[in-house]
Design a protein around this motif. Structure first.
Motif: not given
Lengths: 270, 270
Positions: B180-189, B191-192, B199, B247
């Motif tokens: 889930f943490t890694n998916h939060c990274y992916a969602l952040a990516e 958005l950027l 990223f 999201m």
């Protein structure tokens, strides 16, 4: 090149103000004064920086070169007009990821303004090394931008100019990559505690998850049952969370979101 | 003490099997054979380990001391009976976080069995250092546990015995702390990327978020707008996510969950 330093007033004494104030002070900038609405916070940070503390906006020093406002977003707009009165000729910056540059235009008389947003998770109890922290800048004119670049470069090697729109996206991305991530750690801790297991057990996994995205895009770094939506494992996990309906919902939605992202990626390849 | 090594058969050639096989091989254990349903995967890993590959369960070597089964959970139960026939006297372990020890009891004739679960996120493209990885063990008798401890200790300094119930909780916690943490990274990516930003900008934040929980419990390490449910910032973020309803829902639920956890903590203090 030696950067010239100049006196700074720090408006705010929270997590960000504490870390930024200490970093600026170490970089040689004299911090003239710390303002906070709370006497305790103002004194604590002023004590660390060896400067004056105030809780009275009218008593703000008038002769600093730069005023750095690191208040909570909700306090910012209400407090600024009063603070700036009589100090309109000074250079004002805020530090908020989610507040646009043009907030300054609403305040009568301010001519030099900008934003200095260090993107990091700050806690008072933990002073972080600013060297690698992205410091994102915006200013209303080149002269102000140059000054901000000078200041920021004494703290970090990762300084860049971004628009208000970009900064808003970065701030939102940071909520996902940091606050939501950290909450996933907290939820994991809760699950372990229920079985008498220490959180430390997860640290090697947490570290590797963070390290991994230095070399693989997060999408490629993903592992676990959600990628192929492995019903078998996912159903067991949902059953195990039956006493925690809120975590169960988060589990389901995050797993679906992981699965959909993986499906989209597959489609993109075909 | 010098650990005696012995021949091992690896059933599976995925991310975990690849990392575990390479680590065992480096630790001096001869890997006799790799089985996978896919010829490509079997050959790739067998090539790395310099051993035989097979895709035929009947051709599994009969003379290894230890059989390590690292198959997908869904394949495990269907494939095991066929594989074990004629090899019932061997020592069989699986590597799955979510599968209990007693799965072995359903297979006629197996007398020595256990679980060796290395808790980490594994990718074939990235061989990880096993030294700090928790290896969680379970076995049906002390003799088997001792053997597993010997094997695991050659790989890691972080070996412990856990029950099936504890392992299930650990596996679920790992989904939160890693997937889930890694998916939060992916969602952040994502958005950027929408604002043309790389990223990499987030890496210092991601690193500090992971580092921070080495010294502060995640609950105390939390920062950001959700703790006090800062309507001002949260509403801006929800607006910014209006084109991404999924999201947006995740943002709302995670923020509420952070806020509730913070409220509970406050209550606990009073």
């Amino acid at each position: 090149m030696e950067t010239s330093t100049f006196p700074i007033v720090l408006v705010g004494a929270g997590n960000l103000a504490t870390n930024l104030g200490c970093a600026l002070s170490r970089a040689g900038f004299p911090i003239l004064q710390v303002y906070s609405r709370s006497q305790e916070s103002a004194s604590a940070l002023a004590g660390r920086l060896g400067c004056e503390a105030t809780t009275n906006p009218e008593k703000l020093a008038a002769d600093a070169e730069l005023y750095i406002v690191a208040l909570k977003d909700s306090a910012l707009e209400t407090l600024l007009p009063e603070m700036i009165r009589g100090r309109e000729k000074r250079f004002w910056v805020h530090t908020a990821g989610s507040i646009p540059l043009n907030i300054w235009e609403r305040i009568p008389g301010v001519k030099r303004f900008g934003v200095l947003y260090p993107m990091q998770t700050f806690s008072k109890a933990r002073l972080v090394d600013f060297r690698s922290i992205p410091i994102l800048l915006e200013a209303n004119a080149p002269a102000q931008m140059n000054l901000l670049k000078e200041v920021a470069s004494t703290l970090s090697d990762n300084v860049r100019e971004v628009s208000s729109r970009q900064r808003r996206a970065i701030h939102l991305a940071a909520v996902f990559a940091c606050n939501f991530t950290n909450h996933c750690y907290a939820l994991a801790e809760k699950l372990l505690a229920a079985e008498g297991l220490p959180f430390e057990l997860l640290l090697p996994l947490i570290d590797e998850t963070a390290r991994k995205v230095h070399t693989l895009p997060p999408q490629e770094a993903q592992t676990g049952p959600a990628i192929r939506y492995d019903e078998n494992v996912i159903q067991k996990h949902l059953d195990a969370l039956s006493g925690e309906p809120e975590m169960q919902t988060l589990y389901r939605l995050l797993s679906q979101s992981i699965h959909e992202a993986a499906q989209e990626k597959l489609k993109g390849k075909n």
